[in-house]
Design an enzyme around this catalytic site. Sequence first.
Site, PDB file in Angstrom:
ATOM      1  N   ARG A  95       0.821  -1.211   0.000  1.00 47.81           N
ATOM      2  CA  ARG A  95       0.000   0.000   0.000  1.00 47.81           C
ATOM      3  C   ARG A  95       0.855   1.263   0.000  1.00 47.81           C
ATOM      4  O   ARG A  95       0.297   2.360   0.000  1.00 47.81           O
ATOM      5  CB  ARG A  95      -0.872   0.000   1.250  1.00 47.81           C
ATOM      6  CG  ARG A  95      -2.350  -0.318   0.993  1.00 47.81           C
ATOM      7  CD  ARG A  95      -3.039  -0.319   2.341  1.00 47.81           C
ATOM      8  NE  ARG A  95      -4.444  -0.134   2.298  1.00 47.81           N
ATOM      9  CZ  ARG A  95      -5.353  -1.107   2.382  1.00 47.81           C
ATOM     10  NH1 ARG A  95      -4.986  -2.358   2.458  1.00 47.81           N
ATOM     11  NH2 ARG A  95      -6.632  -0.818   2.406  1.00 47.81           N
ATOM     12  N   ARG A 146     -21.597  -2.068   3.976  1.00 51.36           N
ATOM     13  CA  ARG A 146     -20.924  -3.143   4.716  1.00 51.36           C
ATOM     14  C   ARG A 146     -20.908  -2.812   6.208  1.00 51.36           C
ATOM     15  O   ARG A 146     -21.041  -3.689   7.043  1.00 51.36           O
ATOM     16  CB  ARG A 146     -19.490  -3.332   4.197  1.00 51.36           C
ATOM     17  CG  ARG A 146     -18.762  -4.456   4.904  1.00 51.36           C
ATOM     18  CD  ARG A 146     -17.458  -4.827   4.249  1.00 51.36           C
ATOM     19  NE  ARG A 146     -16.459  -3.790   4.381  1.00 51.36           N
ATOM     20  CZ  ARG A 146     -15.235  -3.840   3.841  1.00 51.36           C
ATOM     21  NH1 ARG A 146     -14.882  -4.890   3.124  1.00 51.36           N
ATOM     22  NH2 ARG A 146     -14.384  -2.869   4.010  1.00 51.36           N
ATOM     23  N   ARG A 161     -17.260  -3.700  11.548  1.00 51.60           N
ATOM     24  CA  ARG A 161     -15.976  -3.014  11.368  1.00 51.60           C
ATOM     25  C   ARG A 161     -16.133  -1.538  11.694  1.00 51.60           C
ATOM     26  O   ARG A 161     -16.878  -0.836  11.015  1.00 51.60           O
ATOM     27  CB  ARG A 161     -15.481  -3.205   9.928  1.00 51.60           C
ATOM     28  CG  ARG A 161     -14.713  -4.489   9.731  1.00 51.60           C
ATOM     29  CD  ARG A 161     -14.216  -4.636   8.327  1.00 51.60           C
ATOM     30  NE  ARG A 161     -13.343  -3.552   7.896  1.00 51.60           N
ATOM     31  CZ  ARG A 161     -12.626  -3.581   6.781  1.00 51.60           C
ATOM     32  NH1 ARG A 161     -12.684  -4.644   6.002  1.00 51.60           N
ATOM     33  NH2 ARG A 161     -11.858  -2.566   6.444  1.00 51.60           N
ATOM     34  N   ARG A 190      -9.866   7.237   4.461  1.00 51.27           N
ATOM     35  CA  ARG A 190      -9.178   6.063   3.877  1.00 51.27           C
ATOM     36  C   ARG A 190      -8.945   6.263   2.383  1.00 51.27           C
ATOM     37  O   ARG A 190      -7.902   5.889   1.852  1.00 51.27           O
ATOM     38  CB  ARG A 190     -10.012   4.795   4.122  1.00 51.27           C
ATOM     39  CG  ARG A 190      -9.921   4.338   5.567  1.00 51.27           C
ATOM     40  CD  ARG A 190     -11.075   3.428   5.956  1.00 51.27           C
ATOM     41  NE  ARG A 190     -11.159   2.205   5.193  1.00 51.27           N
ATOM     42  CZ  ARG A 190     -12.226   1.407   5.211  1.00 51.27           C
ATOM     43  NH1 ARG A 190     -13.287   1.717   5.937  1.00 51.27           N
ATOM     44  NH2 ARG A 190     -12.225   0.305   4.502  1.00 51.27           N
TER      45      ARG A 190
END
Length: 191
Positions: free
Chosen positions: A89, A128, A134, A146
């Site tokens: 990443r 989600r 999460r 993010r």
Amino acid sequence: MFNLILFGPPGSGKGTQSEKLIAKYGLKHLSTGDLLRSEIANQTPLGLEAKKIMDKGQLVPDEVVIGMISSALDNNPKAKGFLFDGFPRTSAQAEALDKLLELKNTGIAAMLALEVTEEELVKRLLKRGETSGRSDDTNETVIRARITEYRNKTAVVADYYAQFDKVVAVKGEGTVDDIFGALCKEIDDRM
Ligand code: B4P
């Protein structure tokens, strides 16, 4: 050995497609996100530290994730290949991965890069968040952080692999099965 990187912004379908790809090609799945969440679930010192960073939508320090990947490679000596999901990443992670694979006389066959618009990413991650438990998926500000982190630090990883002609862009919108079909075609062409 046949090693692939599944690349793309948060929510682009990396985790979703990885499940199907490892089942079809028998590769060992290495997801740094899953490895970090397992550390969090076990409440290890690393996990407790990582959670604070992940809850802000930021990237965990390079040395932590590189160490996790290095151990995972050593712990799977019989793997016929690896599917890297969510790693590398940063440019430093990409360079470290190349060195680790070189030590094993292997390398990356291709980077499959899923392309999805920002609005679709936010929509998927919020959805989600309704069920995943999460904490980094429930808050739109964290989700956008993010995506910003991805733009600032992760997008350049594609430039790193482009110099070796390894990047294959795949449209990441549509049905899960259609995207899987497009990924398989690219993989089969390179195997
Ligand atoms: P990750 O676990 O890698 O998670 P992600 O990028 O959020 O998600 P992914 O892309 O796998 O999700 P998917 O699309 O499958 O990272 C989490 C955090 O860990 C990072 O923010 C960072 O803090 C840390 N971290 C991880 N690796 C790191 C590293 N190398 N260095 C530093 N820090 C690191 O799924 C998204 C949703 O979309 C799902 O609900 C799915 O059902 C849905 N979906 C998938 N495909 C779809 C489709 N075609 N249509 C509609 N919905 C779809």
